[in-house]
Design a protein around this motif. Structure first.
Motif, PDB file in Angstrom:
ATOM      1  N   ASP A  23       0.787  -1.236   0.000  1.00  0.00           N
ATOM      2  CA  ASP A  23       0.000   0.000   0.000  1.00  0.00           C
ATOM      3  C   ASP A  23       0.818   1.285   0.000  1.00  0.00           C
ATOM      4  OD1 ASP A  23      -2.399  -1.347  -0.111  1.00  0.00           O
ATOM      5  OD2 ASP A  23      -2.641  -1.384   2.060  1.00  0.00           O
ATOM      6  N   PHE A  24       2.132   1.187  -0.177  1.00  0.00           N
ATOM      7  CA  PHE A  24       2.940   2.406  -0.206  1.00  0.00           C
ATOM      8  C   PHE A  24       2.521   3.238  -1.408  1.00  0.00           C
ATOM      9  CE2 PHE A  24       6.584   4.984  -1.306  1.00  0.00           C
ATOM     10  CZ  PHE A  24       6.855   5.563  -0.086  1.00  0.00           C
ATOM     11  N   PRO A  25       2.340   4.534  -1.275  1.00  0.00           N
ATOM     12  CA  PRO A  25       2.488   5.434  -0.143  1.00  0.00           C
ATOM     13  C   PRO A  25       1.204   5.603   0.676  1.00  0.00           C
ATOM     14  CG  PRO A  25       2.093   6.744  -2.091  1.00  0.00           C
ATOM     15  CD  PRO A  25       2.072   5.290  -2.521  1.00  0.00           C
ATOM     16  N   PHE A  26       0.136   4.912   0.280  1.00  0.00           N
ATOM     17  CA  PHE A  26      -1.148   5.086   0.957  1.00  0.00           C
ATOM     18  C   PHE A  26      -1.118   4.620   2.409  1.00  0.00           C
ATOM     19  CE2 PHE A  26      -2.003   4.720  -3.558  1.00  0.00           C
ATOM     20  CZ  PHE A  26      -2.725   5.876  -3.777  1.00  0.00           C
ATOM     21  N   ASN A  27      -0.195   3.697   2.718  1.00  0.00           N
ATOM     22  CA  ASN A  27      -0.095   3.225   4.100  1.00  0.00           C
ATOM     23  C   ASN A  27       0.363   4.337   5.046  1.00  0.00           C
ATOM     24  OD1 ASN A  27       2.542   3.345   3.224  1.00  0.00           O
ATOM     25  ND2 ASN A  27       3.101   1.306   3.936  1.00  0.00           N
ATOM     26  N   LEU A  28       0.975   5.375   4.512  1.00  0.00           N
ATOM     27  CA  LEU A  28       1.428   6.494   5.336  1.00  0.00           C
ATOM     28  C   LEU A  28       0.248   7.273   5.916  1.00  0.00           C
ATOM     29  CD1 LEU A  28       4.348   7.757   3.066  1.00  0.00           C
ATOM     30  CD2 LEU A  28       4.518   6.301   5.109  1.00  0.00           C
ATOM     31  N   ILE A  29      -0.907   7.160   5.254  1.00  0.00           N
ATOM     32  CA  ILE A  29      -2.110   7.838   5.750  1.00  0.00           C
ATOM     33  C   ILE A  29      -3.220   6.825   6.070  1.00  0.00           C
ATOM     34  CG2 ILE A  29      -1.665  10.121   4.751  1.00  0.00           C
ATOM     35  CD1 ILE A  29      -3.337   9.317   2.326  1.00  0.00           C
ATOM     36  N   ASN A  30      -2.794   5.589   6.324  1.00  0.00           N
ATOM     37  CA  ASN A  30      -3.691   4.513   6.760  1.00  0.00           C
ATOM     38  C   ASN A  30      -4.857   4.223   5.809  1.00  0.00           C
ATOM     39  OD1 ASN A  30      -2.230   3.857   9.068  1.00  0.00           O
ATOM     40  ND2 ASN A  30      -3.197   5.504  10.226  1.00  0.00           N
ATOM     41  N   ILE A  31      -4.575   4.217   4.528  1.00  0.00           N
ATOM     42  CA  ILE A  31      -5.588   3.844   3.545  1.00  0.00           C
ATOM     43  C   ILE A  31      -5.199   2.484   2.975  1.00  0.00           C
ATOM     44  CG2 ILE A  31      -6.633   4.380   1.304  1.00  0.00           C
ATOM     45  CD1 ILE A  31      -6.268   7.338   1.973  1.00  0.00           C
ATOM     46  N   PRO A  32      -6.074   1.480   3.137  1.00  0.00           N
ATOM     47  CA  PRO A  32      -5.774   0.136   2.613  1.00  0.00           C
ATOM     48  C   PRO A  32      -6.033   0.066   1.105  1.00  0.00           C
ATOM     49  CG  PRO A  32      -7.906   0.120   3.674  1.00  0.00           C
ATOM     50  CD  PRO A  32      -7.347   1.516   3.849  1.00  0.00           C
ATOM     51  N   PHE A  33      -5.249   0.831   0.359  1.00  0.00           N
ATOM     52  CA  PHE A  33      -5.477   0.975  -1.077  1.00  0.00           C
ATOM     53  C   PHE A  33      -5.466  -0.371  -1.802  1.00  0.00           C
ATOM     54  CE2 PHE A  33      -4.041   1.653  -5.456  1.00  0.00           C
ATOM     55  CZ  PHE A  33      -5.044   2.486  -5.898  1.00  0.00           C
ATOM     56  N   GLY A  34      -4.542  -1.267  -1.442  1.00  0.00           N
ATOM     57  CA  GLY A  34      -4.447  -2.558  -2.112  1.00  0.00           C
ATOM     58  C   GLY A  34      -5.728  -3.358  -1.992  1.00  0.00           C
ATOM     59  N   ASN A  35      -6.309  -3.388  -0.800  1.00  0.00           N
ATOM     60  CA  ASN A  35      -7.563  -4.125  -0.603  1.00  0.00           C
ATOM     61  C   ASN A  35      -8.718  -3.485  -1.384  1.00  0.00           C
ATOM     62  OD1 ASN A  35      -6.467  -6.092   1.073  1.00  0.00           O
ATOM     63  ND2 ASN A  35      -6.827  -4.892   2.913  1.00  0.00           N
ATOM     64  N   ILE A  36      -8.749  -2.167  -1.375  1.00  0.00           N
ATOM     65  CA  ILE A  36      -9.791  -1.456  -2.120  1.00  0.00           C
ATOM     66  C   ILE A  36      -9.627  -1.716  -3.615  1.00  0.00           C
ATOM     67  CG2 ILE A  36     -10.681   0.830  -2.748  1.00  0.00           C
ATOM     68  CD1 ILE A  36      -9.783   1.708   0.151  1.00  0.00           C
ATOM     69  N   ALA A  37      -8.387  -1.593  -4.089  1.00  0.00           N
ATOM     70  CA  ALA A  37      -8.110  -1.815  -5.514  1.00  0.00           C
ATOM     71  C   ALA A  37      -8.425  -3.252  -5.915  1.00  0.00           C
ATOM     72  CB  ALA A  37      -6.662  -1.472  -5.831  1.00  0.00           C
ATOM     73  N   MET A  38      -8.120  -4.207  -5.032  1.00  0.00           N
ATOM     74  CA  MET A  38      -8.403  -5.610  -5.363  1.00  0.00           C
ATOM     75  C   MET A  38      -9.910  -5.859  -5.396  1.00  0.00           C
ATOM     76  SD  MET A  38      -6.966  -8.355  -6.416  1.00  0.00           S
ATOM     77  CE  MET A  38      -5.236  -8.254  -6.009  1.00  0.00           C
ATOM     78  N   ALA A  39     -10.657  -5.215  -4.513  1.00  0.00           N
ATOM     79  CA  ALA A  39     -12.120  -5.356  -4.548  1.00  0.00           C
ATOM     80  C   ALA A  39     -12.664  -4.823  -5.872  1.00  0.00           C
ATOM     81  CB  ALA A  39     -12.757  -4.621  -3.362  1.00  0.00           C
ATOM     82  N   VAL A  40     -12.137  -3.688  -6.316  1.00  0.00           N
ATOM     83  CA  VAL A  40     -12.547  -3.119  -7.606  1.00  0.00           C
ATOM     84  C   VAL A  40     -12.162  -4.082  -8.733  1.00  0.00           C
ATOM     85  CG1 VAL A  40     -12.110  -1.226  -9.236  1.00  0.00           C
ATOM     86  CG2 VAL A  40     -12.473  -0.725  -6.804  1.00  0.00           C
ATOM     87  N   ALA A  41     -10.964  -4.664  -8.652  1.00  0.00           N
ATOM     88  CA  ALA A  41     -10.513  -5.616  -9.678  1.00  0.00           C
ATOM     89  C   ALA A  41     -11.429  -6.836  -9.732  1.00  0.00           C
ATOM     90  CB  ALA A  41      -9.069  -6.036  -9.414  1.00  0.00           C
ATOM     91  N   VAL A  42     -11.840  -7.331  -8.564  1.00  0.00           N
ATOM     92  CA  VAL A  42     -12.745  -8.488  -8.534  1.00  0.00           C
ATOM     93  C   VAL A  42     -14.078  -8.127  -9.183  1.00  0.00           C
ATOM     94  CG1 VAL A  42     -14.091 -10.001  -7.009  1.00  0.00           C
ATOM     95  CG2 VAL A  42     -11.654  -9.668  -6.593  1.00  0.00           C
ATOM     96  N   ILE A  43     -14.584  -6.938  -8.896  1.00  0.00           N
ATOM     97  CA  ILE A  43     -15.852  -6.495  -9.497  1.00  0.00           C
ATOM     98  C   ILE A  43     -15.725  -6.442 -11.018  1.00  0.00           C
ATOM     99  CG2 ILE A  43     -17.402  -4.512  -9.753  1.00  0.00           C
ATOM    100  CD1 ILE A  43     -16.864  -4.029  -6.670  1.00  0.00           C
ATOM    101  N   PHE A  44     -14.646  -5.833 -11.515  1.00  0.00           N
ATOM    102  CA  PHE A  44     -14.455  -5.749 -12.966  1.00  0.00           C
ATOM    103  C   PHE A  44     -14.192  -7.121 -13.579  1.00  0.00           C
ATOM    104  CE2 PHE A  44     -13.975  -1.159 -12.381  1.00  0.00           C
ATOM    105  CZ  PHE A  44     -14.691  -0.704 -13.467  1.00  0.00           C
TER     106      PHE A  44
END
Length: 181
Positions: free
Chosen positions: A139-160
């Motif tokens: 999740d770098f650099p999003f982990n610096l502000i505590n955003i689980p970007f990878g999990n969010i992005a993977m959920a979007v990927a699963v939807i698509f």
């Protein structure tokens, strides 16, 4: 053996390199592996662009290109499961969709129907690549502000992934039905 096909072969050869880097558990190995993955993913767009632009589309390329894509994405997803960063069911859904759509396209070809790659399918690939890279970068650099970007992005990927798979099956049903009429 034209340049687009060489790029596709390079993508296939980068898969074991990517996996070897991950298995060595080097300091910064995840970042190096993510870089190799991104380079390999870039060859996907580049080989297709070059083949179309230079009118060098070949049977070999039509066979190897989707195979290379599936190898790269599948290897990355399986590695993420092994590293305990991704639930196995997510990998199964994504890889299963790839098998299903490949089988569908093969069946359609036997009926004389070509199911071309859709914009939704290309968007699916882009979301998968972004999600995979985010997870390898932890999740770098999003982990610096505590955003689980990878999990969010993977959920979007699963939807698509699911959406584009359903779209291909809908297209195939329509095309195969109209072929019989």
């Amino acid at each position: 053996m034209n340049l687009p096909n060489r790029l596709t072969l390079l993508r296939i050869l980068m898969v074991p390199v990517f996996l070897a880097i991950l298995s060595l558990r080097l300091p910064l190995g995840d970042y190096i592996a993510a870089g190799v993955f991104v380079l390999a993913a870039c060859t996907d767009g580049l080989d297709g662009y070059m083949a179309r632009k230079k009118k060098q589309i070949t049977r070999l390329g039509k066979l190897l290109d989707p195979l290379a894509d599936k190898l790269l994405i599948s290897a990355a997803l399986i590695a993420l499961v092994e590293l305990d960063r991704l639930s196995g069911w997510v990998a199964v859904v994504i890889i299963g969709r790839e098998f299903a759509v490949t089988g569908l396209r093969s069946l359609a070809v036997t009926e004389g129907v070509v199911i071309a790659a859709s914009k939704l399918g290309k968007l699916k690939t882009i979301t998968q690549i972004i999600a995979i890279v985010a997870m390898f970068l932890r999740d770098f650099p999003f982990n610096l502000i505590n955003i689980p970007f990878g999990n969010i992005a993977m959920a979007v990927a699963v939807i698509f992934t699911i959406w584009s798979g359903m779209d291909y099956f809908q297209q195939a049903g329509f095309l195969l039905k109209s072929k019989k009429d």
